[in-house]
Design a protein around this motif. Structure first.
Motif, PDB file in Angstrom:
ATOM      1  N   HIS A 147      -7.229  36.593  19.595  1.00  0.00           N
ATOM      2  CA  HIS A 147      -7.325  35.477  19.081  1.00  0.00           C
ATOM      3  C   HIS A 147      -7.153  34.658  17.443  1.00  0.00           C
ATOM      4  N   HIS A 148      -6.967  34.948  16.830  1.00  0.00           N
ATOM      5  CA  HIS A 148      -6.881  35.124  15.175  1.00  0.00           C
ATOM      6  C   HIS A 148      -4.790  34.441  15.363  1.00  0.00           C
ATOM      7  N   GLY A 149      -4.435  34.957  15.980  1.00  0.00           N
ATOM      8  CA  GLY A 149      -3.042  35.053  16.434  1.00  0.00           C
ATOM      9  C   GLY A 149      -2.272  34.191  16.530  1.00  0.00           C
ATOM     10  N   ARG A 150      -3.974  33.912  17.718  1.00  0.00           N
ATOM     11  CA  ARG A 150      -2.953  32.799  18.862  1.00  0.00           C
ATOM     12  C   ARG A 150      -3.625  31.451  18.061  1.00  0.00           C
ATOM     13  N   SER A 151      -5.089  31.575  17.439  1.00  0.00           N
ATOM     14  CA  SER A 151      -5.601  30.734  17.107  1.00  0.00           C
ATOM     15  C   SER A 151      -4.707  29.526  15.726  1.00  0.00           C
ATOM     16  N   ASP A 152      -4.115  30.878  15.008  1.00  0.00           N
ATOM     17  CA  ASP A 152      -2.499  30.503  13.618  1.00  0.00           C
ATOM     18  C   ASP A 152      -1.589  29.453  14.253  1.00  0.00           C
ATOM     19  N   ARG A 153      -1.135  31.050  15.734  1.00  0.00           N
ATOM     20  CA  ARG A 153      -0.117  29.501  16.267  1.00  0.00           C
ATOM     21  C   ARG A 153      -0.226  28.062  17.109  1.00  0.00           C
ATOM     22  N   VAL A 154      -1.695  28.472  17.604  1.00  0.00           N
ATOM     23  CA  VAL A 154      -1.877  26.129  18.311  1.00  0.00           C
ATOM     24  C   VAL A 154      -1.757  25.622  16.611  1.00  0.00           C
ATOM     25  N   ALA A 155      -2.625  26.708  15.970  1.00  0.00           N
ATOM     26  CA  ALA A 155      -3.493  24.963  14.889  1.00  0.00           C
ATOM     27  C   ALA A 155      -1.306  24.837  14.213  1.00  0.00           C
ATOM     28  N   ARG A 156      -0.607  25.564  14.390  1.00  0.00           N
ATOM     29  CA  ARG A 156       0.854  25.139  13.669  1.00  0.00           C
ATOM     30  C   ARG A 156       1.729  24.241  14.876  1.00  0.00           C
ATOM     31  N   GLN A 157       1.152  24.595  16.070  1.00  0.00           N
ATOM     32  CA  GLN A 157       1.733  23.474  17.083  1.00  0.00           C
ATOM     33  C   GLN A 157       1.320  21.895  16.978  1.00  0.00           C
ATOM     34  N   ARG A 158      -0.410  22.292  16.447  1.00  0.00           N
ATOM     35  CA  ARG A 158      -0.868  21.131  16.734  1.00  0.00           C
ATOM     36  C   ARG A 158      -1.579  20.262  15.629  1.00  0.00           C
ATOM     37  N   GLY A 159      -0.959  20.616  15.091  1.00  0.00           N
ATOM     38  CA  GLY A 159      -1.903  20.503  13.116  1.00  0.00           C
ATOM     39  C   GLY A 159      -2.912  20.036  13.499  1.00  0.00           C
ATOM     40  N   LEU A 160      -3.727  21.267  13.268  1.00  0.00           N
ATOM     41  CA  LEU A 160      -5.492  21.445  13.420  1.00  0.00           C
ATOM     42  C   LEU A 160      -5.629  22.713  11.977  1.00  0.00           C
ATOM     43  N   THR A 161      -5.999  21.505  11.605  1.00  0.00           N
ATOM     44  CA  THR A 161      -6.411  22.380   9.916  1.00  0.00           C
ATOM     45  C   THR A 161      -7.701  21.870   9.150  1.00  0.00           C
ATOM     46  N   GLY A 162      -8.348  21.459  10.311  1.00  0.00           N
ATOM     47  CA  GLY A 162      -9.389  21.206   9.897  1.00  0.00           C
ATOM     48  C   GLY A 162     -10.839  21.701  10.125  1.00  0.00           C
ATOM     49  N   PRO A 163     -12.067  22.049   9.150  1.00  0.00           N
ATOM     50  CA  PRO A 163     -12.619  22.993   9.778  1.00  0.00           C
ATOM     51  C   PRO A 163     -13.442  23.213  11.297  1.00  0.00           C
ATOM     52  N   GLY A 164     -13.753  21.344  11.203  1.00  0.00           N
ATOM     53  CA  GLY A 164     -14.002  21.244  13.050  1.00  0.00           C
ATOM     54  C   GLY A 164     -12.814  21.737  14.269  1.00  0.00           C
ATOM     55  N   ASP A 165     -11.463  21.734  13.579  1.00  0.00           N
ATOM     56  CA  ASP A 165     -10.445  22.475  14.418  1.00  0.00           C
ATOM     57  C   ASP A 165     -11.420  24.122  14.519  1.00  0.00           C
ATOM     58  N   ARG A 166     -11.007  24.015  13.241  1.00  0.00           N
ATOM     59  CA  ARG A 166     -11.651  26.187  14.043  1.00  0.00           C
ATOM     60  C   ARG A 166     -12.491  25.910  14.776  1.00  0.00           C
ATOM     61  N   LEU A 167     -13.875  25.335  14.324  1.00  0.00           N
ATOM     62  CA  LEU A 167     -14.605  25.320  14.901  1.00  0.00           C
ATOM     63  C   LEU A 167     -14.681  25.486  16.266  1.00  0.00           C
TER      64      LEU A 167
END
Length: 452
Positions: free
Chosen positions: A123-143
């Protein structure tokens, strides 16, 4: 002669508390003066109850024996900064002593399984990929990623001897359906009234990829390397494959991917083509244009050298009605990649369109200028036959198809590479006008690469 005075000896002003019956002499050992402003006694911190924690881990391993390798690969770290239990991407498990003290062993076993599931499913690697693709950078996005990852795990994680911990997030609790992946859940909800009670949730960087201040980091002790992590995942997948009847559907799907991970299809196709064009017997001949170096050992005799003529490639593109325009565009991109794989020699490549009948084989000038004709049924047998009739005869045939075709009954007299369009999305509804149609799998003599 030196005199040695032991600390605690009478007359030194220190209490000899280790000597039975000793009482201090007020003249020699006056009581210390009271502190005029005494500090309050510090609150006692709970120590981590390792016995209870490890008993819960053992119960988790008994309930889910296929996860035992992963459960015992985690290194435990006591931390008062985590609300419950959390993991980092290096397979350390951070545990709150207070949480362990107030939580029953049965619930702790469920938390063990939950946390190790984050790591197994990357999940950590997949979350990093999703964050890069969709521009999800804030703490709310990580939650949101943490909640979505929990939904992926918890929809079928509990039961059958494993209790569901209090407060565990599942898809139904936020109005979603079961059986989907973290990436799918992210599209389906936003932070709001249904999720406000989950603001405390923190499964660590192992769940959403964002490092915490309490993480020990890559240089900390007892972390697993990437190779060790892959070895643990493979061992767990082996255990699941050995007991498929005891494994939930989500874990069976994960085990299949662990054994057959997605591959970079363009690199695989290029590698398969290069292996085919450089293989033994592909265009080898002898030439006197450059004498063999062995001639030096035979005076007066000139030996020919073994030369490899450039390989000729024929690309057969499936243009039947079941192939979408997007897939045809992808096929043209692959033709350009094939040209680069043979050293940029476009004169060595011919392109042939084929649905139920083969069309004219065009020499490659520019991939953008190839006219792809078709739109009917599919029979690549005619395409293979036409490719073998081209002059010069090809050393390699590359077939780009959706696989919904009959295949030649025998191996062609040259190497064959099949590029299969991925049918998980989009054009998967095509059925060749027959709802019961099941396409034949490519033959064993072809090197098959799935084109994503």
């Amino acid at each position: 002669m030196s005199t040695y005075v032991q600390e605690g000896t009478p007359g030194t002003g220190a209490l000899d508390t280790g000597r039975p019956g000793y009482a201090p002499d007020p003249a020699l050992d006056p009581a210390p003066a009271p502190d005029p402003d005494p500090a309050p006694a510090p609150a006692l911190d709970l120590d981590l109850d390792l016995g209870k924690l490890f008993a819960a881990r053992l119960q988790a391993a008994r309930a889910r024996p296929y996860l035992a390798t992963a459960l015992f690969a985690l290194h435990t770290v006591a931390s008062r900064s985590v609300p419950t239990m959390a993991v980092d991407r290096h397979w350390r498990c951070y545990v709150s002593p207070g949480f362990v003290d107030r939580t029953p062993v049965e619930d702790l076993a469920g938390v063990w399984v939950h946390e190790v599931s984050h790591l197994l499913r990357d999940h950590h690697g997949r979350s990093d990929r999703v964050a890069r693709q969709r521009g999800l950078t804030g703490p709310g996005d990580r939650l949101r990623m943490n909640i979505a990852a929990d939904c992926e795990i918890n929809d079928d994680a509990f039961g059958d001897g494993l209790a569901k911990p209090e407060g565990a997030v599942d898809p139904q609790s936020i109005g979603l359906s079961d059986g989907e992946l973290m990436e799918d859940y992210l599209y389906q909800f936003r932070l709001g009234p249904r999720t406000h009670h989950l603001s405390w949730l923190d499964c660590g960087s192992g769940a959403d990829g964002l490092e915490r201040e309490w993480d020990l980091g890559p240089d900390g002790a007892h972390g697993l390397s990437a190779q060790e992590q892959d070895a643990v995942r493979f061992r767990v997948a082996q255990g699941m494959k050995a007991r498929p009847g005891d494994t939930p559907e989500g874990w069976r799907r994960w085990a299949e991917q662990a054994f057959h991970p997605p591959q970079p299809w363009r690199e695989l196709l290029g590698a398969a083509l290069r292996a085919a064009t450089s293989g033994s017997g592909a265009g080898e001949d002898y030439s006197y244009g450059r004498p063999s170096r062995r001639s030096a050992g035979l005076p007066g005799i000139v030996l020919p050298s073994l030369r490899r003529r450039p390989p000729h490639v024929c690309v057969v593109i499936d243009t039947s009605g079941s192939v979408s325009d997007t897939e045809l565009g992808s096929a043209l991109l692959e033709v350009a990649a094939i040209s680069r794989a043979v050293g940029g020699r476009r004169d060595l490549i011919r392109v042939l369109s084929c649905d139920a009948a083969a069309r004219v084989a065009h020499p490659l000038c520019r991939a953008e200028g190839i006219e792809l004709v078709g739109g009917g049924g599919t029979d690549l047998r005619t395409g293979f036959a036409a490719a073998l009739r081209t002059h010069p005869r090809p050393d390699v045939i590359v077939a780009l198809t959706d696989g919904q075709t009959p295949w030649p009954g025998s191996r062609p007299p040259c190497r064959t590479v099949v590029g299969l369009f991925d049918r998980q999305y989009g054009s998967a509804s095509w059925d060749e006008n027959d709802p019961d149609y099941v396409p034949d799998t490519p033959p064993d003599w072809a090197r098959v690469v799935t084109i994503g």
